[in-house]
Design a protein around this motif. Structure first.
Motif, PDB file in Angstrom:
ATOM      1  N   SER B  45     -50.263 -13.913  30.324  1.00  0.00           N
ATOM      2  CA  SER B  45     -51.308 -14.686  30.981  1.00  0.00           C
ATOM      3  C   SER B  45     -52.661 -14.025  30.797  1.00  0.00           C
ATOM      4  O   SER B  45     -53.681 -14.692  30.656  1.00  0.00           O
ATOM      5  CB  SER B  45     -51.020 -14.801  32.466  1.00  0.00           C
ATOM      6  OG  SER B  45     -49.785 -15.417  32.659  1.00  0.00           O
ATOM      7  N   ASP B 176     -50.152 -22.131  29.918  1.00  0.00           N
ATOM      8  CA  ASP B 176     -49.495 -20.975  30.547  1.00  0.00           C
ATOM      9  C   ASP B 176     -48.285 -21.475  31.336  1.00  0.00           C
ATOM     10  O   ASP B 176     -48.416 -22.014  32.428  1.00  0.00           O
ATOM     11  CB  ASP B 176     -50.503 -20.260  31.467  1.00  0.00           C
ATOM     12  CG  ASP B 176     -49.972 -18.902  31.901  1.00  0.00           C
ATOM     13  OD1 ASP B 176     -48.782 -18.626  31.661  1.00  0.00           O
ATOM     14  OD2 ASP B 176     -50.754 -18.126  32.492  1.00  0.00           O
ATOM     15  N   GLU B 177     -47.135 -21.330  30.770  1.00  0.00           N
ATOM     16  CA  GLU B 177     -45.879 -21.774  31.366  1.00  0.00           C
ATOM     17  C   GLU B 177     -45.979 -23.216  31.857  1.00  0.00           C
ATOM     18  O   GLU B 177     -45.794 -23.500  33.032  1.00  0.00           O
ATOM     19  CB  GLU B 177     -45.507 -20.861  32.545  1.00  0.00           C
ATOM     20  CG  GLU B 177     -45.727 -19.395  32.191  1.00  0.00           C
ATOM     21  CD  GLU B 177     -44.571 -18.521  32.593  1.00  0.00           C
ATOM     22  OE1 GLU B 177     -43.558 -19.064  33.048  1.00  0.00           O
ATOM     23  OE2 GLU B 177     -44.684 -17.299  32.418  1.00  0.00           O
TER      24      GLU B 177
HETATM   25 MG   LIG Z   1     -48.216 -15.154  33.661  1.00  0.00          MG
END
Ligand SMILES: [Mg+2]
Ligand SMILES: Nc1ncnc2c1ncn2[C@@H]1O[C@H](COP(=O)(O)OP(=O)(O)OP(=O)(O)O)[C@@H](O)[C@H]1O
Ligand SMILES: Nc1ncnc2c1ncn2[C@@H]1O[C@H](COP(=O)(O)OP(=O)(O)OP(=O)(O)O)[C@@H](O)[C@H]1O
Ligand SMILES: [Mg+2]
Lengths: 324, 563, 301, 501
Positions: B45, B176-177
């Protein structure tokens, strides 16, 4: 929605009854109305007769039942002190207190919210530290000292603003307002500031804390990441999301504003309910005190209902899904 | 298009700077989906945040170059950087629930974003927004746009989020995910969408995830990270199929396969965890063994229904109850593992809570070892099942009281059930139990926050065992963990189950994980059982359509990549 | 290492906030001065024979006519200002701290239970809280004062004035604690460690106080500091309205009320020195409170 | 000229018979008039009666009424109105009926003559009814206000119709009351006020600020300690005088034990005159005057100040400040180490009452009389005193009739509920000779003989220290420089003496 309001109203009646009961049990301890009502030379027998006439010798429960019974029928009784109908006395004082409270609240909102946003966005700025310190000192000085200081500075020393009272007022129907005259506004400034300082600080700090919290949230990060302009980001996205907790507290505090107006009103000789209440305490004017408390409870309950409804306006998630 | 070289990101702290990312190298081409994998805390991240210029304070880019086309991302001032965001780079976050401003209509959020970057009329912006949502596969977009985010389902919301990231035609989207919070069906839709956008619109994606299956499914290239450093990168098939680095190999080994059952996972070495083989926990093992006086116990559920009070919609009508579990009947045979699978909201946790007596069923009966098992408050505080049924929860961060020391947490069941009255003996036993689950003895005097998620789950398992249970309910015990740690914990649970003949109810939405654990499987959907059967049968020859779809949509990596 | 960070996080932040350090020092100095007033103060202002009207209205030592016997001057009764203030701060703190403790115990107990049991019990507690909120503090004070007068024999009434005031203030503050504790408890109730405890069959009292309470202490601690400040101010306000403490055993609030009479008469020190003292005390408590709030809410840093 | 003034309390009612309290009577004296009135020096002068003389052959007085007087609404004033007002004021519902306790009959002789018959010779009767205000009978009956409002309001609570120099133009109770001159007033106006606005301002600092900022022209009273401040400012002046109110300490004479003592619990030392005298000697009035009252009080030696009729010139001494003597007396009485007792005081009734009591307590402590001081608002003070809940207490007394007989009747005569005597003698000081002298004093027409009896009473009560008279309460008003006004000793403010320059 209807269900919600109905439920709240039922609870409100309960709260008001309980306040009335508590209030009523307190009266017996405030003092003896009779000695306040009569002159030095009134004989004990005459006093006793008056006491009997006013029903003060009846059992407490009976007095309370009569008080609430009459009130439910719209009969608020007569003041021991002035012999006027209490309903009328309170009604003529409500506008003063409400206008004062509302202006104080507005000051606290219109100064407190921007200040809160500013201090949240620039947490390390010099101005932020100064504002934080200043407001802190503001809430640490007792209200009555602040009020007197303002009077002496702006009223006496500079002679800019009146020292007491409501100034010019205009009757609009049954409502006596100071909003329509320059004089009225001038008279409103100092007491409103005095009353508003505490709320202002509270609002500011709350907005600041919520703002700092919200600024960390995913949707703000996402809005930043997609380049939403700063102004919209802060005010439209972040500030709006702080409003639910902020209005909760403000709603709760409104009761406090009304209660604390007692102090402000006494300092500024502001002819509102608080002043009336203080005088009533002084003269053990039981009917006035009783009705005052119930009215305060009513406002409190009303404001909280409004706050609950405001949630729904502000936050679409709280709108109960329409019956489909 | 994007070139990152020698990127180093530091977070100053009072112990000096913490380097979160070091010498990171990567590049993404136009229309390329670039996967970024690695364990939790690897710095994935942080890399994304550094590129878009939204590093959390007080983090800063200490070194390196970041070039987006010809633009040097490090040279931009505050305003230029902000102007670039949305216009050229966008970002999507993990949780669609929280990524949208709950107080604004979808429409307003879209139009606002478009207008922020383009000088067009509101009407044009609206047309664009509608088209975009159409493209995302949202039907009747013009009308649905009037809704608030909470009126959308998770999958639709994630689509809106993508539309928002896309509405100004950026060159690069950092995701991000983006699918971690979604169930498989929705996940597969979102992944398809991303693939299509990359192909059609030529948007470059940086896809951050720890789900190897997802990467395998759609990423063109991949970068493996560990401890802030790039371990390995290149085309997906090459990096994951023929890993050069040890770490990548270990990572791959830890991925549970969906298509078969394996005995044990190979796990990467992790600091601080003693592998059970060399563990001492003999005393604890003996203590547990002593507790096994009679045979394992089974559970049965017969026509169990659970309902919650519904939302009131009318002043006069009683609200309809919300039925979370409907006519649930199945057996948990003594000493076996029953897996319960189903998508989010299907009632898995509700089932677990019903078994443990936290929720009272409205009807139906439960038995434990043949004896009736009362539900909810009817189950007395001293009912034997309180001790015999223990549970391991989903979230290792909230299942341990963060204000209590590990010692106190572990000793509590011993004290509560009167299993061990002597204080010192309790402590000794706790230490030994910690060893049994692969934790060092010093752990006993620490607080939960001093441990990683995997370690905490071990402690949670130890706590459950210290009650000498016969039945262990595990509610998604590994969903918060990354693959390598998940593998360790699954190994541990398997071992313990076998050693002590525990009866286990194992709940997960991850079909691959359940396959590794369960003897029997129950497939739940919307509170109803869709399929029950022996695990291998269900996985190889599913009968219910729903089971088939679930199996089909679960992203898997090619079996060939498995070492 | 992480242990170290976490455990000394507060200390570390503290060492880096000069304003907080100053506030803590000032606050501590006042508290120490107050606690040890009987040993520090030059005279005992409660001892009627220790001062004399003849010394009345003397200004602080740096003013004309000031004497070294009374560094900060005397009030209209001839009482040494330093001593009055130290004893006054002592009384203010006693009232503030005990009111805060009572409010905490009452509010946290009720709030925890309301959050834990929910349902009807919760509704009742919250309605009681509403009633309390609808009754301004001043009225609560009058009520308690009145009841005490009604039920206590006259000899002890003076002695219990402090207790009466304390209880009145506590009653008007407990709602804050109850609401916060309840809200935090609701949050904790969904945490799995609580469910684990409930599931194991632990007693509700144990769950509430051993498990939940330590986890909600953070916000409560913040309220405690804020409310300590408001308790002290509330006492001052009640004194101003004439329902506070008698003038012969003054708190800071009473001193200010008395001093108000000298606002214009030239004897500025009788009003301003106690006011300054009160402001310093309240400000420092608030600054420390804010600091604690930040420490307990790491996201705000 | 317009004129704005302020005082601490609003008159509760506009009905002159409903409440017997100073704010009401003072205010209404500008609107209503009595048969007689008081001049600037408190002397009785003709008002609605032009003259009066004792009745022949029976006890009582004949009043000859003024002709040509009209009420503000234009109706004429006659003896019928006096008769009506008497009946109204002496009714059970009236709070002022005690004024007429001696009256047995009232007879209208003709339109402008009326007789008040009393049960005994009553030389003071005319001056005792100076505040007995006359209402128009027709107006009152027509508006349903034939009796004073008791538990509900009536027309007269808010409206007025008097013969006096001013009339109410508007009234907002508790906020402001506007008065305008009565054009048809019978007397010649000395004032030049065209409109006068009264505002109650409870908070003294606010009141002072209002004056200094020019928002008001005059305020009564201002705090003592602010006198210097006001005087030092340009354009303001202070009027200082002595009220007729004497502040004193009283004792629980009839209590057999102390209520609040921690050491002497079996007897009441205050029953010993030596102890009471010791308390008198303990008080340093000079310091109290200098520090608390900034040199603005006159010490008192009896229950009325000098200048009031009946004041006993023969007994002008009060116990001097002599702590040594006080200790001796205590030792003689058997309390060489002193004792503790409870002292009750008000904190909102008299000027600096609380500070006075604190100072006194400190001075008492210096000779061994350790006072447990308890101060409180006046609203629950009288009930406490009535319930004998004190060892020593503070009291201020203003003789309503401006005669020494008044305090003898209320404070010195033994309590006698039947005869309504000694009704404010809370400690029930009782001396047979005093009780015997009171009726004689009341009836004595001859001034010298009367004075001799009063002197005897004062002598006895001073010797026995029935009370410790302290001082006469000062009267401090402040106004702008351009206002001329007259300060009367009863603290009544008369608009008819105001000129705005
Ligand atoms: Mg992360
Ligand atoms: N705001 C911050 N302050 C201090 N250190 C931070 C901060 N954010 C991240 N870090 C450090 O940077 C490292 C990398 O964190 P990052 O969030 O990038 O990991 P991740 O790979 O995204 O993990 P996950 O899979 O859990 O999201 C962590 O070890 C953390 O210690
Ligand atoms: N206390 C409750 N009150 C009302 N509804 C509830 C409650 N608890 C759960 N539900 C509802 O019951 C359904 C099943 O919830 P449950 O938590 O059992 O799902 P799950 O399968 O565990 O999902 P997940 O994988 O997200 O944990 C959900 O729709 C949820 O909204
Ligand atoms: Mg679940």
């Amino acid at each position: 929605m209807v269900y919600f309001i109905a439920k709240r109203l039922i609870q409100s009646v309960f709260v008001m009854l309980a306040v009335a009961f508590l209030a009523f049990s307190l009266f017996r301890f405030v003092g003896d109305p009779i000695t306040q009502m009569t002159g030095v030379e009134t004989s004990v027998a005459d006093q006793e007769r008056l006491r009997e006439d006013l029903g003060l010798n009846d059992p407490f429960v009976y007095q309370f039942a009569r008080f609430t019974g009459d009130m439910l029928q719209g009969d608020f009784g007569f003041s021991y002190r002035t012999r006027q109908p209490v309903a009328e006395m309170i009604a003529t004082r409500i506008p003063a207190t409400l206008e004062l409270g509302i202006v104080a609240l507005l000051i606290s909102l219109f100064v407190g919210i921007p200040a809160g946003v500013y201090t949240a966005l620039r947490p390390r700025g010099v101005a932020t530290q100064a504002i934080l310190m200043l407001t802190l000192v503001g809430v640490s000085i007792p209200t009555f000292v602040i009020g007197i200081m303002l009077i002496f500075f702006f009223g006496v020393q500079l002679g800019w603003l009146p020292t007491f009272g409501r100034g010019g007022t205009v009757h609009l129907g049954g409502w006596e307002t100071s909003f329509l005259t320059v004089d009225g506004w001038r008279a409103l400034i100092l007491p409103a500031i005095t009353l508003g300082v505490y709320q202002l600080t509270l609002t500011m700090r709350l907005v600041r804390a919520e703002m700092m919290e919200v600024m960390q949230s995913d949707y703000i990060r996402f809005a930043t990441a997609r380049g939403v302009p700063m102004g919209r980001l802060y005010f439209k996205h972040a500030l709006a999301n702080t409003m639910v907790p902020v209005i909760t507290i403000i709603g709760l505090q409104f009761g406090g504003v009304i209660a604390f107006s007692i102090v402000t009103e006494s300092v500024f000789q502001w002819p509102g309910m608080g002043l009336l209440f203080l005088e009533s305490i002084r003269f053990v004017d039981i009917p006035v005190m009783g009705v005052y408390l119930v009215v305060i409870a009513f406002f409190f309950v009303l404001v909280n209902l409004i706050v609950d409804l405001l949630y729904v306006v502000i936050d679409p998630r709280l709108r109960i899904r329409d019956v489909s | 298009m994007l070139r990152v070289e020698n990127l180093t990101v530091k977070f100053p702290s009072r112990f000096g700077d913490v380097t979160a990312v070091e010498d990171m190298v990567m590049s993404i081409d136009v229309g390329e989906i670039h996967g970024l994998v690695g364990e939790s805390g690897a710095g994935k991240s942080t890399v994304g945040a550094a590129i878009i210029g939204l590093l959390q304070k007080p983090g800063y880019v200490a070194d390196g170059d970041m070039m987006l086309g010809d633009t040097d991302l490090r040279r931009l001032d505050r305003f230029e950087a902000h102007a670039l965001r949305g216009k050229r780079i966008s970002m999507i976050f993990q949780d669609p629930q929280t990524s949208l401003n709950p107080l604004m209509r979808i429409e307003d959020q879209l139009i606002e974003t478009i207008l922020a970057h383009e000088d067009i009329s509101v009407a044009d912006a609206r047309t664009r927004a509608v088209d975009l949502l159409d493209e995302m596969g949202i039907e009747n977009a013009a009308a649905r746009m009037q809704s608030y985010p909470h009126q959308f389902s998770g999958g639709m919301r994630q689509r809106v989020v993508i539309a928002l990231a896309l509405c100004t035609n950026p060159e690069l989207i950092i995701a991000d995910e983006p699918t971690t919070a979604l169930d498989v069906a929705v996940q597969s839709q979102v992944l398809d969408l991303i693939r299509r956008l990359a192909d059609v619109r030529k948007v470059g994606f940086m896809l951050i995830t720890h789900d190897i299956g997802v990467i395998a499914q759609i990423a063109d290239t991949v970068t493996v990270m560990r401890h802030g450093k790039m371990i390995e990168n290149g085309p997906t098939a090459q990096v994951l199929g023929q890993p050069k680095e040890d770490y990548t190999k270990q990572l791959m080994a830890a991925v549970p396969p969906l298509d078969r059952k394996i005995a044990r996972f190979k796990v990467p070495d992790e600091d601080g965890i003693i592998t059970p083989s060399e563990a001492r926990g003999n005393a604890a093992e003996a203590w547990l063994m002593r507790g096994i006086k009679e045979d394992p116990i089974g559970l049965t559920l017969d026509q169990v229904n659970v309902a919650f009070p519904g939302v009131r919609t009318s002043l006069w009508k009683k609200p309809d109850p919300y039925v979370a579990l409907r006519d649930i009947s199945f057996d948990v045979k003594p000493g076996t593992v029953v897996g319960i699978v189903g998508e989010s909201g299907s009632g898995k946790s509700t089932l677990a809570k019903t078994l443990t007596g936290l929720i009272k069923p409205v009807s139906g009966t439960m038995t434990m070892g043949g004896a009736p098992l009362p539900g909810g408050r009817e189950r007395a505080r001293n009912h034997p099942s309180r001790q015999l049924i223990q549970m391991v929860f989903q979230d290792p961060f909230s299942s341990l009281n963060s204000r209590h020391r590990i010692g106190a947490i572990l000793a509590e069941p011993l004290w509560l059930y009167g299993l061990e009255t002597d204080k010192d003996a309790r402590r000794k036993l706790c230490i030994d139990m910690l060893s049994l689950v692969g934790m060092p003895p010093e752990a006993i005097d620490k607080y939960p926050h001093q441990f990683s998620g995997g370690q905490r789950q071990r402690i949670a398992v130890a706590r459950a065992l210290l009650a000498r249970p016969k039945v262990l309910i595990c509610d998604e015990p590994t969903s918060a963990l990354d693959v390598s740690i998940q593998a360790q914990l699954l190994n541990l649970l398997k071992g313990l189950q076998a050693a002590f003949g525990l009866t286990v109810v194992f709940i997960s939405h991850n079909l691959s994980v359940v396959r590794q654990m369960a003897d029997d499987v129950v497939v739940l959907r919307n509170g109803k059982i869709r399929e029950v059967g022996a695990s291998e049968t269900v996985y190889t020859t599913p009968t219910a359509d729903y089971t088939k779809r679930l199996l089909a949509l679960t992203p898997v990596m090619p079996a060939a990549w498995r070492a | 290492m992480r242990d170290f960070i976490k455990r000394y996080e507060g200390l570390y932040l503290f060492s880096r906030s000069p304003a907080v350090i100053i506030a803590a020092i000032v606050g501590l100095a006042i508290i120490i001065g107050a606690v040890f007033a009987p040993w520090i103060a030059p005279v005992n202002p409660y001892d009627l024979s220790s001062f004399s009207l003849m010394d009345g209205l003397l200004p602080p030592v740096w003013e004309e006519f000031g004497t070294e016997r009374f560094l900060l001057g005397t009030d209209d009764q001839g009482r040494d200002m330093i001593s009055s203030i130290l004893y006054g701060a002592r009384l203010s703190l006693i009232i503030g701290v005990s009111a805060m403790i009572i409010a905490t115990v009452l509010g946290v107990g009720l709030g925890l239970a309301a959050g834990y049991f929910g349902g009807r019990f919760d509704a009742v507690v919250m309605r009681i809280a509403d009633i309390q909120l609808a009754l301004p503090a001043i009225l609560t004070a009058l009520l308690i004062d009145g009841i005490a007068r009604g039920i206590l024999p006259p000899e002890v009434q003076e002695d219990v004035r402090v207790a009466v005031l304390t209880i009145a203030i506590a009653l008007s503050l407990w709602v804050n604690f109850a609401r916060t504790a309840r809200a935090s408890t609701f949050v904790q109730m969904n945490k799995e460690y609580v469910q684990a405890a409930v599931m194991q069959g632990q007693h509700p009292i144990r769950v509430m106080f051993v498990h939940i309470l330590p986890n909600i202490l953070g916000p409560l601690l913040v309220i405690m500091t804020v409310d300590l400040a408001s308790a002290i101010l509330l006492e001052a306000t009640l004194s101003f309205l004439g329902i506070g403490l008698p003038a012969d055993s003054p708190s800071l609030g009473t001193l200010i009320r008395i001093g108000m009479q000298f606002l214009l008469s030239g004897e500025w020190w009788i009003l301003w020195i106690p006011t300054l003292f009160l402001v310093a005390l309240v400000v420092s408590i608030n600054v420390v409170g804010d600091f604690l709030r930040d420490v307990f809410n790491p996201r705000l840093r | 000229e317009t004129f704005n003034w302020a005082s601490t309390t609003d008159p509760q009612t506009m009905d002159p018979h409903a409440v017997n309290s100073a704010p009401v009577l003072s205010f209404l004296n500008n609107i209503y008039e009595g048969l007689v009135r008081r001049g600037k020096d408190m002397s009785i002068e003709p008002s609605l009666a032009t003259s009066w003389e004792p009745l022949e052959g029976e006890n009582g007085w004949r009043f000859n009424l003024r002709e040509g007087v009209t009420f503000a609404d234009g109706s004429a004033f006659t003896a019928a109105d006096v008769m009506f007002s008497y009946e109204r004021a002496s009714n059970e519902a009236a709070d002022v009926r005690s004024w007429f306790a001696p009256v047995t009959d009232v007879r209208v002789v003709d339109d402008f003559t009326i007789d008040f018959v009393t049960s005994a010779p009553n030389p003071l009767f005319p001056s005792s009814i100076a505040n007995f205000m006359i209402l128009d009978s027709d107006w009152a009956t027509a508006n349903d206000a034939a009796l004073p409002a008791r538990d509900a309001e009536n027309f007269a609570t808010l409206n007025v119709n008097g013969t006096g120099p001013f009339t109410v133009a508007s009234r907002d109770p508790g906020v402001k009351t506007v008065l305008t001159p009565n054009a048809s007033w019978w007397d010649t106006a000395e004032h030049n006020v065209t409109e006068a606005t009264f505002t109650p301002i409870g908070n003294s600092a606010t009141g002072l600020a209002a004056l200094l900022s020019g928002d008001i022209d005059f305020i009564q009273p201002i705090p003592l300690q602010d006198v210097a401040q006001v005087e030092s400012r340009d354009g303001f002046s202070v009027l200082e005088g002595e009220e007729t109110r004497v502040i004193m300490f009283g004792f629980g004479h009839e209590h057999d034990t102390l209520l609040y003592s921690t050491d002497v619990t079996d007897v009441n030392p205050f029953q010993d005159p030596r102890v009471r005298m010791a308390a008198g000697h303990a008080l340093d009035m000079a310091s109290i005057d200098r520090v608390l009252f900034r040199g603005k009080i006159e010490t008192a030696n009896q229950l009325v100040p000098a200048g009031i009729s009946g004041y006993s010139d023969a007994n002008e001494n009060r116990p001097d400040y002599d702590p040594e003597r006080a200790k001796e007396l205590l030792a003689e009485a058997g309390y060489p180490d002193g004792f503790t007792f409870g002292l009750k005081c008000t904190n909102d009734r008299y000027i600096n009452d609380e500070a006075l009591c604190r100072a006194a307590a400190s001075m008492f402590a210096a000779v061994g009389l350790n006072a447990e001081l308890s101060t409180g608002p006046v609203r629950d003070y009288w009930p406490q005193l009535r319930e004998d809940d004190f060892d020593m207490y503070l009291l201020g007394w203003s003789p309503g009739t401006f005669d020494m007989e008044h305090p003898i009747r209320f404070l010195l005569h033994s309590q006698d509920d039947e005869a309504k005597l000694g009704s404010w003698n809370f400690g029930n000081y009782s001396n047979a000779r005093v009780d015997e002298l009171l009726p004689l004093i009341q009836q004595e027409i001859d001034a010298d003989a009367r004075q001799a009896m009063i002197d005897e009473v004062v002598q006895i009560t001073q010797d026995e220290v029935a009370y410790i008279p302290l001082y006469t309460q000062p009267l401090i008003w402040a106004s702008k420089d351009n206002i001329d006004l007259t300060q009367r000793a009863d603290n009544f403010f008369m608009l008819r003496w105001v000129t705005v320059n």
